[in-house]
Every structure is written in C-alpha cells, then in structure tokens.
Design an enzyme around this catalytic site. Structure first.
Site, PDB file in Angstrom:
ATOM      1  N   ASP A  15     -74.696  41.203 -68.273  1.00  0.00           N
ATOM      2  CA  ASP A  15     -74.393  40.672 -66.868  1.00  0.00           C
ATOM      3  C   ASP A  15     -73.167  41.493 -66.163  1.00  0.00           C
ATOM      4  O   ASP A  15     -72.793  41.077 -65.376  1.00  0.00           O
ATOM      5  CB  ASP A  15     -74.017  39.234 -66.873  1.00  0.00           C
ATOM      6  CG  ASP A  15     -75.124  38.509 -67.143  1.00  0.00           C
ATOM      7  OD1 ASP A  15     -76.548  38.565 -66.704  1.00  0.00           O
ATOM      8  OD2 ASP A  15     -74.996  37.599 -68.028  1.00  0.00           O
ATOM      9  N   ASP A 406     -84.647  68.593 -38.434  1.00  0.00           N
ATOM     10  CA  ASP A 406     -85.649  69.358 -38.249  1.00  0.00           C
ATOM     11  C   ASP A 406     -85.959  68.925 -36.734  1.00  0.00           C
ATOM     12  O   ASP A 406     -85.725  67.753 -36.361  1.00  0.00           O
ATOM     13  CB  ASP A 406     -86.596  69.173 -39.075  1.00  0.00           C
ATOM     14  CG  ASP A 406     -88.186  69.827 -38.747  1.00  0.00           C
ATOM     15  OD1 ASP A 406     -88.063  70.937 -38.474  1.00  0.00           O
ATOM     16  OD2 ASP A 406     -89.071  69.123 -38.813  1.00  0.00           O
ATOM     17  N   ASP A 689     -58.287  37.374 -65.715  1.00  0.00           N
ATOM     18  CA  ASP A 689     -59.257  38.296 -65.973  1.00  0.00           C
ATOM     19  C   ASP A 689     -60.672  37.654 -65.455  1.00  0.00           C
ATOM     20  O   ASP A 689     -61.384  38.400 -64.845  1.00  0.00           O
ATOM     21  CB  ASP A 689     -59.698  38.231 -67.465  1.00  0.00           C
ATOM     22  CG  ASP A 689     -60.640  39.164 -67.925  1.00  0.00           C
ATOM     23  OD1 ASP A 689     -60.763  40.277 -67.563  1.00  0.00           O
ATOM     24  OD2 ASP A 689     -61.661  38.591 -68.360  1.00  0.00           O
TER      25      ASP A 689
END
Length: 715
Positions: A15, A406, A689
């Site tokens: 994960d 193009d 964290d």
C-alpha cells in the site's frame, strides 16, 4: 537453459512506495529474475523469470515472508472480473490490517485495565502488551533485512518501540505500535481508493450479453462472445464488446469510454465501443473484438502498465529514500550520543529524543509523494478520454515548449467537405443537386463529399439514367432527364468552352485558399462551380488558442502542398512547414527539440516516425488500435482542445508532486525541531509520520476530482 518468460502477480497488502521498494530489492537478489517492475498503486509485480534458476514458488514465498500476499495472474484476472461481487465477499473485521489494529488496541486496553487494577504491575503489563504488539512488525523487519532491506519502515518503528520499552516507556511504546498499525490501515484505505479508477473502468463492461444465433436470442457471458457473433443491444443496455452496427439506429452515450458527453448517432456500419450505453433504439451489433481485447480491456491494460512504469521524479525519490533511511538512523544515533557525551546531557532524555527522531524519519510520506500523484493523474486522464502511457509521459507533457501538429486528420477532419457552391446558371441548390446526381454511385472522396452535402441540405436530387462514365483525372458524366451533365476539373470545362475571365478569376481565388474546385457542365455550358476542402475541426482554433494561452508554441508539419497548408494555417493562425517528406519532418522535429521538449500530434498511422521522434507522441484516434498503441498518449475524443487539457493535467500533477514533497519534508522538519527541544513525545512522533502520509495521499487524491474546463465550442 530456458529463456526468461514474463510473470505478473497481484500483490495484496502492498500500500505504499516503501512496500514496493522492499519487494523490488528482494527480487533483485534472486538469480534469473530481471526487468522488475513493482507498482503499489496497481498492486502488481511484473518481471522476466528464468524458472531454471528461480521458480515462481520461490518468488511467492519471498513475498509472503515480507508480509504480503501474492496472487497468480489467473487468480488476479478472476478477481478483477468478479470485482463487484468480491467487494462484499468478506466482513470488514476479516481484513488482516483491521485485525492488527484491533489486536494492538485490545492489548493496550487490556494493559491499561490490569495496570489500573494492580498498579504494581503497570510496567510489566505495558511491556508485555508492547512486545506482543510489535512482534508482527519486527518479524517483517527481520525478513526485510534478510532480503536486502535492513532499513525499512518496520525496522525504524521496531527499534523505537523496543528502545522505549528498554528505557521504561513501555506505555508509550504500546501506543506507538497501535498508532503505527492505524497508519498502515489508513494507507490501505487510501490505496484502495486510488485503485477504484481501474475497477470503475472494468465495471463499465456488462457481465452478460444477448447473443443472436439461428434466429434465437440467448443470454451468455461476455467472455463467451467470439468475433463475428451478433448481439442484440436494447435501449438502456451497455454494449458488451467492440463491434459494428448491422441493423437499427440509435444514439449511444460514449462518455464512459471517451468522456464525450454528447450522445453519438449510430446507423448501420457505425463502430461502437464496449461499455458505451445505448440510448433509445434497439441495435444489432456484429462483434469485432473479444472481451479480453475490447477498448475497455485495452485501456485498463495500458493504464495498469502506465502505473507500473516510474516517472523520472519517482525514480529520483526512490534512489534518495535508499540513503535517507540509514541516514536518518545515523542522525538519531547522533541525537542520542552527542548531547550526553559532549555536553553532559541526561542519557535517558536524549535516548528518548533519539527514538522519537527515528519515528519522525519514517520515509513513507516522501516515497509515496510522487507515485500517488502520478496514479491519480493517469486515472483522471483515462476518465476524461486522455490516455497517457506512463508517468514519464505525464511528467514530460507539463514541460513541453512546442506542439507540432500534422494537418490531415489531426487539425482537419481528414475528408473533403463542400465549402462553396457558385451558380452560373440557375440556383446553388440546382447546381449541387445535379452534381450529386452524377456522383451518386462514386467512391471518389470529392464525389462522396458532394453527395453528402446534398443530403445535408435535403435537396431533391434528380435521377441519373444508366451508369456514369468517368475519364480519369478529368470528369464523371451521367445522363440526367434533360441532358448529359459532367462534374470535372476546370481544365475539363475549359476544353468544352473557353472560361470567362471572371470565372477563371474566381477559380484562381478559390484555389489560392487551398480549395479544390470542380465544375458542373451541361453539354458545353458551365452551370456552376463547387469548391471543396478538408476543413479544420470545429475545435481546432480553440485548441490552438488554449495552447498559446499556456505559453506553448504551435506549428503545423505536413507533407501536403504549400498552398493548401498555408490556407489552413492562416485560418487557424499558426506557423506551418509544408511539403515535408518523412525525413524532413523528422529533421524539423529534431530542430525544434533543441529549444525544449516537443509534443507531436498525429493520426497514429502515417505519423508514427514523427510521433516516436518527439519528446511525447500524442495520437488522435477515438479508441482505435493504432491510436492506443502508437504514441505515448492518445486523445480518445479526437479533439484538438484535449491537447491543452493534457498539458493542464500534467502541470497539475507536477504541482501536486511538489506540494506532496513539501508536506512530507516540511512536516518532518518541524517535528524534528520540536523533538530536539523536548516538545515531542513518541506517540506524537508516530502521528507526525502517519499524518504526513495521510496528508500526502489525500492531496494526491484531489487530482481525481480535477475538473477540466469545457471546450470553447460549448461555452
């Protein structure tokens, strides 16, 4: 020795970017394994395997040892086909990470109860709870160390938790492990949400179809359909696979496939795509692609491959993270040792702060910052008809300085259209109707355009008697009710009778505008002129304006004649290089490339060399095989305005990446300072964290809600 063969596995429980790095590192240590590609966003591992040197069983065992669950290719495919049903196949508490959260939380609560009832056992209660809680993570840390990843996230957390127990902070150690397990669960939920884009594409295709065989209609699985089968699609049904309408007429909503919100009229001969929705009429469709090879399947496959490929910035972050984690452990060690040894600081205080530094240093948020944004950008593009084949292309698109187009089939529709009808005898309607009568059975593009123009204007086209006769390069002649009528070149008309000066001047003026002029002659009398040209797409001018507003230069590179190309370029207000042979076109792209990254936009067939030579090749193509396979990006809606949307999406993704990096590094920097000053506890450090990881993931998921501005022609 057997040749290496491709192997692709679905990996459950992967994960975050750190997970992918651990698996990649472990695979690199195995003999006979090469070309390793791990994508946590897609949840896949792809590699080349020489089974004489390493078996698939060995690979799966290594993956399990690291704490993940491998699924074989067949199982993964079956799981994907059964996606809607499998979403509810098990109760939420049966998920491994949910059970881990419940277990660590339960152990902490149990320790709290024991400590409250028997205060003398508090340290032992929390120590036992913390040790039991950290065991699964420590086991994964040891397995990672043996497989070449000694500095994993689990290592940092395990060392911090065990260190906290050792210095008498067992209660905080137990909280840290509990919060870490919650963080892992949140990462899983975020990754699952990011993967829903692919699941949504898969779910577009119905599971069953109504197949017509021997006059009877039976319900069959979509996987049973073969090329050439006839299926009945009722109003409201989704089309089961790519094919062509052979009977019936209706409007079909192709938004699920191309992002085009306006239903498209379908008549016999029209192509239809799997997953599009039939609106109001019953259709009989002849299947042209089996389920595994229809448009949706190819898009899913290509988006998955794109997610597996790493963008340059992601590779830089990965390389940095390999040094970041051991560096962080060194910094934590210095935090522990330097103050007590050099300044007489308290050992327990600085050991505690060093352990908090370890937790703050977990690299999850940084590693996930780029791939999470790239995955969201790719999914958003696919949902809006912008198919991008990888993070590298998505990243480059935001940096391009020039877009080369193009002409035929890209800036223009790719087929001539009637632009002017000038009547010299009678009315414009008479001239066009008589020309359409002569060209009624022609296959020539100019003749077909004249017939189409007459139909569009609902003209009463007279009947031609007998077949038309053609003189190649000059004219087509047919007998109408009153005379023989010829549709031919101005030269042919001049051969029948001299052209008046004003008529010749008109012809010259029209040809100067890049138009092809045909004459309508009855006997020797010139009745009128019809001018035709391959006209620009309705959104071409708006698309070019959007690119210029974004600071990007535009140029047309074409092999067409200079007069026609310059006329189109004047109309669209862009530079042009005409009459370019393939080699010359490549040289021009190389010249423009020296000024900065360049994108080439073409029809995906005759422009293949130019598409390959550009920094990014973009194919126009409405979901055709060539458009999906030739270039790094494809515009499924065939819109010039979507080129600017590609650039906008890329720039938004790049901005999101830098935001994520700033969040990840900035938040850790702030908490590092508060830790050194004694303001951060261990549980606050792990929250920092986890919080950074959640914030980065949430910020990346914002790209899934990115809204592109409506095309100018609808404004």
């Amino acid at each position: 020795m057997a040749a290496a063969s491709p192997l692709k596995l679905k990996i459950e429980g992967m994960d975050c970017g750190s997970c992918a790095l651990k698996i990649e590192t472990a695979m690199k240590r195995l003999p006979g394994v090469s070309e390793i590609s791990v994508s946590y966003t897609a949840g896949t591992l792809a590699l080349q395997l020489d089974e004489d040197r390493t078996s698939q069983t060995t690979i799966e065992e290594k993956i399990r040892a690291l704490g993940y669950k491998p699924l074989g290719a067949a199982a993964a495919a079956a799981e994907r086909r059964a996606a809607p049903e499998s979403d509810d196949k098990s109760a939420w508490w049966q998920d491994e990470k949910v059970r881990l959260v419940l277990a660590t939380g339960g152990l902490f609560v149990l320790a709290f109860i024991v400590a409250s009832l028997f205060p003398a056992t508090e340290r032992w209660a929390y120590s036992i709870a913390a040790i039991l809680s950290v065991l699964p993570f420590a086991r994964r840390a040891v397995a990672g160390a043996f497989e070449g990843s000694p500095f994993s996230v689990e290592t940092l957390m395990s060392v911090a938790a065990i260190g906290a127990i050792a210095i008498g902070q067992a209660e905080e150690a137990a909280v840290v492990v509990f919060l870490f397990s919650i963080g892992e669960l949140l990462e899983t939920l975020a990754a699952d949400r990011a993967r829903k884009g692919i699941k949504a594409l898969v779910d577009l295709v119905p599971r069953v179809a109504l197949r017509e065989r021997d006059g009877a209609v039976e319900q069959v699985s979509v996987e049973e359909l073969a090329i050439g089968d006839i299926v009945v699609v009722r109003p409201g049904d989704r089309i089961p696979s790519d094919g062509a309408v052979i009977d019936g007429s209706s409007e079909v909503n192709e938004a699920p496939v191309t992002g085009e919100s306006v239903p498209v009229a379908k008549q016999p001969g029209a192509s239809v795509y799997a997953g599009s929705i039939n609106a109001n009429g019953e259709l009989r469709v002849e299947i042209s692609h089996v389920a595994a090879d229809n448009t949706i399947s190819r898009i899913v496959h290509m988006v998955e491959e794109a997610q597996e490929s790493k963008a340059p910035m992601a590779r830089v972050i990965d390389d940095f993270s390999r040094w970041y984690t051991p560096g962080a452990m060194v910094v934590a060690l210095l935090v522990i040792l330097v103050p007590p040894l050099a300044f007489g600081g308290d050992w327990m205080t600085w050991v505690y702060r060093g352990l908090a530094t370890l937790l703050i240093a977990c690299p999850c948020a940084l590693v996930i910052s780029t791939p999470a944004a790239i995955a969201s950008g790719l999914a958003t593009g696919a949902r809006n008809g912008l198919l991008i084949k990888g993070g590298a292309a998505l990243e480059t698109l935001g940096k391009i300085r020039t877009v080369a187009f193009d002409k035929t089939g890209t800036l223009t529709l790719g087929r001539p259209q009637v632009t002017d009808v000038i009547a010299l005898v009678g009315s414009e309607e008479d001239v066009l109707a008589r020309a359409a009568a002569v060209e009624g059975n022609t296959t020539h593009p100019l003749g077909a355009a004249i017939v189409e123009a007459a139909k569009t204007r609902n003209l009463d086209v007279p009947k031609a008697f007998g077949g038309a006769t053609a003189v190649p390069g000059k004219a087509v002649t047919a007998r109408l009710k009153n005379a023989f009528v010829s549709v031919g070149s101005p030269r042919f008309a001049a051969e029948q009778a001299p052209l008046a000066e004003d008529v010749a001047a008109r012809i010259t003026a029209l040809e100067t505008e890049g138009k092809t002029v045909v004459t309508v002659v009855s006997g020797a009398v010139l009745e009128g002129l019809i001018a035709l040209r391959d006209e620009p797409r309705t959104d071409a001018a708006a698309g070019l304006r959007a690119l210029k507003a974004a600071g990007i230069e535009t140029v047309m590179l074409t092999g067409d004649n200079a007069r026609t190309a310059e006329a189109i370029a004047r109309q669209l207000q862009l530079d042009v290089k005409a009459e370019l042979l393939p080699d010359a076109k490549l040289q021009e792209i190389a010249r423009l490339k020296q000024r900065g990254p360049i994108a080439m936009v073409g029809d995906g067939i005759n422009d293949a060399p130019a598409l390959a030579a550009a920094s990014v090749g973009v194919a126009m193509g409405g979901g055709t095989d060539v458009a999906l396979e030739t270039a790094e990006a494809a515009l499924l809606r065939n819109r010039v305005t979507d080129v600017a949307k590609l650039v906008s999406l890329s720039r938004a993704t790049l901005g999101n990446i830098w935001q994520n990096i700033t969040i990840a590094v900035g938040l850790k920097g702030v908490f590092l300072l508060t830790t050194l000053f004694g303001m951060t506890t261990l549980w606050m450090a792990i929250l920092a964290d986890t919080g950074a990881t959640v914030l980065v993931t949430a910020n990346a998921l914002r790209l899934l809600r990115l809204r592109q501005p409506e095309d100018a022609e609808r404004a």
